[in-house]
Design an enzyme around this catalytic site. Structure first.
Site, mmCIF file in Angstrom:
data_model
loop_
_atom_site.group_PDB
_atom_site.id
_atom_site.type_symbol
_atom_site.label_atom_id
_atom_site.label_comp_id
_atom_site.label_asym_id
_atom_site.label_seq_id
_atom_site.Cartn_x
_atom_site.Cartn_y
_atom_site.Cartn_z
ATOM 1 N N ASN A 164 0.820 -1.216 0.000
ATOM 2 C CA ASN A 164 0.000 0.000 0.000
ATOM 3 C C ASN A 164 0.852 1.264 0.000
ATOM 4 O OD1 ASN A 164 -1.763 -1.964 2.207
ATOM 5 N ND2 ASN A 164 -2.758 -1.262 0.343
ATOM 6 N N ASN A 224 -2.661 -8.421 -2.133
ATOM 7 C CA ASN A 224 -3.653 -8.281 -3.204
ATOM 8 C C ASN A 224 -3.466 -7.030 -4.044
ATOM 9 O OD1 ASN A 224 -4.589 -7.335 -0.496
ATOM 10 N ND2 ASN A 224 -6.252 -6.434 -1.691
ATOM 11 N N HIS A 225 -2.691 -6.050 -3.539
ATOM 12 C CA HIS A 225 -2.441 -4.830 -4.314
ATOM 13 C C HIS A 225 -1.053 -4.833 -4.964
ATOM 14 C CE1 HIS A 225 -6.121 -2.871 -3.115
ATOM 15 N NE2 HIS A 225 -5.842 -3.039 -1.835
#
Length: 256
Positions: free
Chosen positions: A40, A68-69
């Protein structure tokens, strides 16, 4: 041996915390290895090559994990292919760019296997993290094993801790951005915590301005997320090991 692990670094405020505290924190703790979850770091979603290089070259980060990012920033897949210390979840599909694990040697000569996994509950489609880590451990050997378990469900993270108890030195949860109070060493010698907690702004909701999160719950429209700005906190854990097992796990908190 001592391993310092930072939870999800969120946006520019999280990066400021890394710059302000990480070099001194490494010296103060005597950490032999520093692992940071950076998924993030770029505006709250993904990571850039510039950020990753700065962490590696200037701030003493040894391995960057994601989740997931991982691929939210356009073009980052090229750097994942180039830099083995930047990890994406090992249980992504086999043709995904980059590596899901890496082996490093510490200054003391110990070989450490760092594995990045992602849960499947309320997360993007991926392969089974339990079978994935079993397959990795069948073919890879190291003095110590550390796992970043990037999971939404606390039960899935806890299950992974027990699944690897006796086979890993640490299973450290990331992703929810909320620090949990269950840091402990399990009977088989794995240091475990459900979520380290984020390194970033705590004034909002999981690092984002509260107005956007409230809007998503209260309105039909989905307001755009923006990184919050206040109450900056660095959350980390320090794992101490002896042989192949952990002997202690300690929570660390720094405020800016």
């Amino acid at each position: 041996m001592r391993i310092l692990a930072l939870g999800d670094v969120v946006g520019e405020p999280g990066r400021r915390l890394v710059e302000a505290f990480l070099p001194d924190l490494r010296r103060e703790t005597g950490a032999d290895l520093v692992v940071v979850n950076g998924e993030n770091a770029a505006h709250g979603h993904g990571i850039t090559e510039t950020i990753a290089r700065e962490w590696f070259d200037r701030y003493g980060v040894d391995v960057i994990t994601t989740g997931n990012h991982a691929f939210d920033v356009k073009g980052i897949d090229g750097y994942f292919r180039q830099e083995p210390r930047l990890l994406r979840p090992a249980n992504h599909p086999p043709d995904t760019a980059g590596n899901g694990w890496v082996k490093l040697h510490t200054p003391s000569g110990a070989e450490v296997l760092i594995i990045n996994l992602m849960g499947r509950v309320h997360m993007p489609p991926c392969e089974c993290p339990f079978r994935c880590v079993d397959a990795i451990l069948q073919k890879e050997r190291a003095d110590l094993v550390l796992v970043d378990m990037h999971a939404e469900a606390t039960s899935e993270a806890q299950a992974m801790g027990h699944h690897l108890d006796g086979r890993a030195a640490a299973v450290l949860g990331t992703h929810t951005h909320v620090p949990t109070l269950d840091a402990k060493v399990l009977p088989g010698g794995v240091a475990y915590v459900t979520d380290i907690g984020m390194t970033g702004p705590y004034e909002g909701v999981i690092g984002m301005k509260k107005e956007a999160s409230l809007g998503r719950f209260l309105k039909v429209q989905r307001p755009r997320y923006e990184v919050a700005e206040g109450d900056l906190q660095l959350h980390a854990v320090l794992v101490t090991t002896e042989g192949r097992k952990a002997t202690a796990i300690e929570r660390l908190l720094r405020r800016l």
